[in-house]
Structure formats: C-alpha cells, structure tokens
Scaffold this active site. Structure first.
Site, PDB file in Angstrom:
ATOM      1  N   ASN A   1       0.804  -1.227   0.000  1.00  0.00           N
ATOM      2  CA  ASN A   1       0.000   0.000   0.000  1.00  0.00           C
ATOM      3  C   ASN A   1       0.835   1.274   0.000  1.00  0.00           C
ATOM      4  OD1 ASN A   1      -2.151  -1.660  -0.134  1.00  0.00           O
ATOM      5  ND2 ASN A   1      -2.866  -1.348   1.957  1.00  0.00           N
TER       6      ASN A   1
ATOM      7  N   ARG B   1     -17.159   0.623  -0.898  1.00  0.00           N
ATOM      8  CA  ARG B   1     -15.920   1.380  -1.107  1.00  0.00           C
ATOM      9  C   ARG B   1     -16.082   2.460  -2.188  1.00  0.00           C
ATOM     10  NH1 ARG B   1     -10.991  -2.734  -0.863  1.00  0.00           N
ATOM     11  NH2 ARG B   1      -9.864  -0.819  -0.344  1.00  0.00           N
TER      12      ARG B   1
ATOM     13  N   ASP C   1      -6.922  -3.638   8.510  1.00  0.00           N
ATOM     14  CA  ASP C   1      -6.237  -4.701   7.757  1.00  0.00           C
ATOM     15  C   ASP C   1      -5.639  -5.759   8.669  1.00  0.00           C
ATOM     16  OD1 ASP C   1      -4.937  -2.491   5.166  1.00  0.00           O
ATOM     17  OD2 ASP C   1      -6.919  -3.321   5.572  1.00  0.00           O
TER      18      ASP C   1
ATOM     19  N   ARG D   1      -2.272 -11.583  -3.389  1.00  0.00           N
ATOM     20  CA  ARG D   1      -2.399 -10.151  -3.719  1.00  0.00           C
ATOM     21  C   ARG D   1      -1.555  -9.311  -2.765  1.00  0.00           C
ATOM     22  NH1 ARG D   1      -7.971  -8.128  -6.067  1.00  0.00           N
ATOM     23  NH2 ARG D   1      -6.585  -6.370  -6.372  1.00  0.00           N
TER      24      ARG D   1
HETATM   25  C1  EPZ Z   1      -6.812   1.672   1.764  1.00  0.00           C
HETATM   26  O1  EPZ Z   1      -7.992   1.446   1.025  1.00  0.00           O
HETATM   27  C2  EPZ Z   1      -6.015   0.376   1.686  1.00  0.00           C
HETATM   28  N1  EPZ Z   1      -5.691   0.094   0.278  1.00  0.00           N
HETATM   29  C3  EPZ Z   1      -6.853  -0.763   2.286  1.00  0.00           C
HETATM   30  O2  EPZ Z   1      -6.043  -1.926   2.286  1.00  0.00           O
HETATM   31  C4  EPZ Z   1      -7.190  -0.407   3.732  1.00  0.00           C
HETATM   32  O3  EPZ Z   1      -8.011  -1.434   4.271  1.00  0.00           O
HETATM   33  C5  EPZ Z   1      -7.947   0.927   3.763  1.00  0.00           C
HETATM   34  O4  EPZ Z   1      -7.120   1.944   3.132  1.00  0.00           O
HETATM   35  C6  EPZ Z   1      -8.288   1.386   5.169  1.00  0.00           C
HETATM   36  O5  EPZ Z   1      -7.144   1.543   5.904  1.00  0.00           O
HETATM   37  C7  EPZ Z   1      -4.670   0.768  -0.295  1.00  0.00           C
HETATM   38  O6  EPZ Z   1      -4.023   1.602   0.319  1.00  0.00           O
HETATM   39  C8  EPZ Z   1      -4.368   0.416  -1.716  1.00  0.00           C
HETATM   40  P1  EPZ Z   1     -10.287   4.234   2.573  1.00  0.00           P
HETATM   41  P2  EPZ Z   1      -8.932   2.710   0.643  1.00  0.00           P
HETATM   42  O7  EPZ Z   1     -10.551   5.188   1.474  1.00  0.00           O
HETATM   43  O8  EPZ Z   1      -8.112   3.928   0.489  1.00  0.00           O
HETATM   44  C9  EPZ Z   1     -14.948   5.007   2.966  1.00  0.00           C
HETATM   45  C10 EPZ Z   1      -5.575  -4.167   1.943  1.00  0.00           C
HETATM   46  O9  EPZ Z   1      -5.982  -5.067   2.630  1.00  0.00           O
HETATM   47  N2  EPZ Z   1     -14.771   5.910   1.822  1.00  0.00           N
HETATM   48  O10 EPZ Z   1      -9.285   4.621   3.648  1.00  0.00           O
HETATM   49  O11 EPZ Z   1      -9.802   2.279  -0.471  1.00  0.00           O
HETATM   50  C11 EPZ Z   1     -14.666   3.559   2.603  1.00  0.00           C
HETATM   51  O12 EPZ Z   1     -15.832   2.944   2.085  1.00  0.00           O
HETATM   52  C12 EPZ Z   1      -6.484  -3.041   1.510  1.00  0.00           C
HETATM   53  O13 EPZ Z   1      -4.395  -4.017   1.575  1.00  0.00           O
HETATM   54  C13 EPZ Z   1     -15.869   6.606   1.330  1.00  0.00           C
HETATM   55  O14 EPZ Z   1     -16.984   6.462   1.826  1.00  0.00           O
HETATM   56  O15 EPZ Z   1      -9.801   2.850   1.958  1.00  0.00           O
HETATM   57  C14 EPZ Z   1     -14.251   2.970   3.933  1.00  0.00           C
HETATM   58  O16 EPZ Z   1     -15.408   2.632   4.674  1.00  0.00           O
HETATM   59  C15 EPZ Z   1      -7.915  -3.454   1.727  1.00  0.00           C
HETATM   60  N3  EPZ Z   1     -15.698   7.461   0.288  1.00  0.00           N
HETATM   61  C16 EPZ Z   1     -13.532   4.130   4.632  1.00  0.00           C
HETATM   62  O17 EPZ Z   1     -13.952   5.326   3.952  1.00  0.00           O
HETATM   63  C17 EPZ Z   1     -14.477   7.670  -0.298  1.00  0.00           C
HETATM   64  O18 EPZ Z   1     -14.365   8.470  -1.242  1.00  0.00           O
HETATM   65  C18 EPZ Z   1     -12.010   4.049   4.552  1.00  0.00           C
HETATM   66  O19 EPZ Z   1     -11.670   3.798   3.210  1.00  0.00           O
HETATM   67  C19 EPZ Z   1     -13.361   6.936   0.205  1.00  0.00           C
HETATM   68  C20 EPZ Z   1     -13.534   6.078   1.261  1.00  0.00           C
END
Ligand code: EPZ
Length: 417
Positions: free
Chosen positions: A23, A121, A305, A397
C-alpha cells in the site's frame, strides 16, 4: 486453482525478511505519472497487485521495467489519459491514476472502481476533493470522466472521514496545483508519509504528512526521482499474530515497530514479548495468548487490515473478546470459515464476540479476501490436523511467498498447484 495445505501444531522459529509495503508501492507507482522523467522505485514487492498497477501504466504507454524488486518507470511516452477498464476493474487502487492525470494533463478517464468483497468502497471523497480544486468530474457509463479547463487550483479540503487513497489522490493532484492546498482530517498511515517523501524528492512541497492536516504548495513541474519503499507493516503484523497464536521465537528483518504501535500494544497485552532491534523486530511467545478485545480505527488506531488476523489469535486465546470493525461494512467473511475450524464466534452488527477454544480443528476452508485469507492461515497453523485453503490468489495479492516464509519458520505448509 492453487491451494494451501497446512498441518497445524508447530511453533514458529527463525528469521524472515519483510517485503516492501503493497500500500506504499501502489501510490508511488501512480505518482510516476506526475513527471515525464525517469523514476526508480526500490523494495517494490513481487505481488499481483503491483503487476496489475504496472500493467495499467504499460497499457497507457508508460515504460515500466520491473526486476529484482526495482521498478524503472518513465511516463514520457504516456499516450492516453484513460485508464483501461479491464485492468482497473481488477484493482481498485487504479483510482490513484485520477489525481496525477488530472494534475498533469488536465483530463482523465478512470473507470469507477467497483465495490469489492469487503464493502461498497465509494470514491465520492476523491471526486469531491478534486471538484474543490476546479475539476469537473462526471460518471458516464461506469467511468469517472474528469477535466479541468486550466491548472488545478489549491483548495482547503476537509475530508468527512480519513480516506487513505483519497488523501493520496488529493496530495498528488495538489502537488501541481496553483497555490497551497490544505487537506484536513487527512489519513495518517505510514504509507501517506512515504508517498509524501517520494513526491518531495520529485520536487513537491508537502509538509505535515502523517498528521491530520497536510499542506501542499503546488509547483509547476515535478522531476524524476529514486525512492525506497517502506516495509509492509501489515505483513509484519500478520507474522507477529501467527507466532503469537502458535507460540515461538521469530525475527522479522526490516520490520519497523513504530508503524504498528496499536497492534504491538495489543500483542503485548495477550502475552507476547516484542522488541525492536537494530535490523528488525524480535517476538517471543511461550504460552497460550490471553483474549483481548480490539476496535479498528484509522491510523494510529488498530488497523482494519489486521482485524481478521486478530480474530484468529482470539479464536484460540484464553478467555472471551469482542472485535469491532469500524471501517468497512462487510469485513467479517472470515467468520464462517473460522467457525468451520471450530472457532466459537457470534457475529453481531459491526462486531464479533469471540470465545477462545483450546483447540481448533483442521478443515477445508475458502479464502474470500486478502486479509481473511491470512486469518485462515493463522488459524490453520494453530489447528489440530490438516487444513486446505482454497482460492489463495486472494492471499497472493498482498503477501510475497507466504508459504515459503512460513516454511522457513518451521510451519508444515505447502502450495498445491
Ligand atoms: C486503503 O484502502 C487500503 N488500500 C486498504 O487496504 C485499507 O483497508 C484501507 O485503506 C483502510 O485503511 C490501499 O491503500 C491500496 P479508505 P482505501 O478510502 O483507500 C470510505 C488491503 O488489505 N470511503 O481509507 O480504499 C470507505 O468505504 C487493503 O491491503 C468513502 O466512503 O480505503 C471505507 O469505509 C484493503 N468514500 C472508509 O472510507 C471515499 O471516497 C475508509 O476507506 C473513500 C472512502
């Protein structure tokens, strides 16, 4: 389809190296779109998601050469502003192409990343932030179609909640915008700090990464740079949980304790002895873990995670615990699979009550998503008898050669092709 066959009951001993952080690698790869000069990224993990990210760039005309953990990327030959759907749909982190393409070429078309196993997401916060910077973004036939008449302008963006890739997208876009952008309620993960470090090497002017407020003073252009990706804190936490669950004495080379303080605090609470040494982390676990509850939260809280892996530790711990998931709405798909192995779990809305059992039993189980797969591996290592885990492409992955690394630590595990 490949499977993993694990015979439980072994404690873990020895030394393995932690790979580069998935990440941190993914945003850094897309950040190379911000310049037409050559970038070199080192300590890039050999993972399917990294291959996919490099293929997205290759399909767009970018020269990407990956060997021995080093990625040489040169976006001077980029020949389109559209990220290809057939690749983006397989990896939602491709949404990180949006900010750089918009910032540099004033237009971008990236397919809307679908939901995935762990939740819907959405990317509304990415889109709203870019709109505040002057871009127009529309959803057309499943694509985010975005453009900006002129250079993006700086904005004061207050995120409704910390989003990791949202913060990364906006930080990359703002690095070429006109003026100083402030991102409030920013994600504070170590991967954000690492991306800002790489961008600053490219000539960006970013300060405050890792805090809740990040300041980005836009510059006219960014140059090529070389960067060494940080080690993977979730891979580190996963092996620490495995050795805590089954007992043992392991050394994780290159691992950094500070990236995992919330997890380390909980591991010590269940009885593990953990120490940061010069070149890595040492963990000693002599007895059965005590059960301890966790609630996931944005960094520096307990990482979502690590939630599934923690459930595997509690499944065989002494006592009862509650595991609360506050980030994703559907990140409990490991529960029924762990239950097949004899775990005593009761799922409620948003949390799972775990009652530790003396002994799990090996079974045929199925991986459903990346971290759920890791949870099943930990449970299998602790279980009595043999476990077969199917659909382990999920595991690949995010974990470099997990079967080989666990074999090095004395686990009875093999990959069946
Ligand atoms: C990042 O995902 C990581 N992926 C995820 O890791 C990790 O679980 C996640 O952050 C949370 O820490 C990468 O960095 C590539 P978020 P991301 O935006 O950025 C909501 C793994 O296992 N949200 O921080 O997609 C979302 O639905 C992966 O390696 C919105 O509603 O996660 C979630 O409930 C899985 N609108 C929360 O915020 C948005 O525009 C946090 O999501 C963006 C997010």
């Amino acid at each position: 389809m490949e499977k993993l066959k694990i015979t439980g009951g072994q404690t873990l001993h020895g030394e393995i190296s932690v790979s580069g952080a998935k990440n941190a690698a993914l945003p850094a790869i897309f950040a190379c779109l911000l310049t037409d000069e050559k970038c070199v990224l080192d300590n890039i993990p050999a993972l399917r998601d990294v291959d996919l990210a490099l293929n997205v760039l290759r399909t767009m005309g970018v020269i990407c050469d990956y060997q021995e953990g080093k990625a040489h990327i040169n976006a001077a030959s980029l020949n389109t502003r559209q990220a290809p759907y057939h690749l983006v749909k397989t990896m939602r982190a491709s949404v990180l192409a949006l900010g750089p393409l918009l910032a540099r070429f004033h237009q971008a078309t990236v397919s809307l990343p679908g939901g995935c196993a762990i939740g819907a997401r959405p990317v509304n916060m990415h889109i709203d932030g870019l709109r505040q910077m002057g871009a127009t973004l529309k959803i057309e036939h499943g694509d985010i179609v975005s453009k900006t008449k002129k250079r993006l302008r700086a904005a004061n963006i207050r995120l409704p909640q910390p989003t990791v890739t949202g913060t990364e997208n906006l930080m990359m876009a703002a690095s070429l915008a006109d003026g100083e952008t402030v991102i409030e309620n920013a994600a504070q993960e170590p991967e954000i700090i690492d991306l800002a470090a790489f961008l600053n090497k490219m000539g960006a002017k970013i300060r405050g990464a890792g805090d809740e407020r990040i300041y980005i003073m836009g510059v006219d252009r960014l140059r090529g740079a070389t960067h060494n990706i940080i080690p993977d804190r979730i891979e580190t936490g996963t092996y620490l949980c495995a050795a805590t669950a089954v007992g043992g004495d392991i050394f994780l080379k290159n691992a950094r304790l500070n990236d995992l303080s919330a997890v380390v605090k909980k591991l010590k609470a269940v009885g593990a002895k953990i120490q940061q040494q010069q070149t890595g982390i040492h963990l000693l676990m002599k007895n059965r873990p005590r059960a301890v509850s966790v609630k996931t939260a944005p960094h520096p809280g307990f990482p979502t995670d690590m939630q599934a892996q923690w459930m595997a530790v509690c499944a065989i711990a002494d006592g009862a615990a509650e595991i609360t998931e506050n980030i994703f709405e559907n990140r409990f798909m490991h529960v029924p699979e762990l239950a097949r192995m004899g775990a005593d779990l009761l799922q409620h809305d948003g949390f799972v009550a775990v009652r530790g059992v003396q002994q799990l039993s090996g079974a045929r189980v199925m991986a459903t998503d990346l971290r759920a797969s890791a949870s099943l591996v930990i449970a299998a290592l602790a279980a009595q008898g043999m476990t077969t885990i199917e659909r382990i492409y999920h595991l690949d992955r995010g974990y470099v050669r997990m079967d080989e690394k666990l074999q090095t630590l004395g686990a009875q595990i093999e990959r069946i092709h």
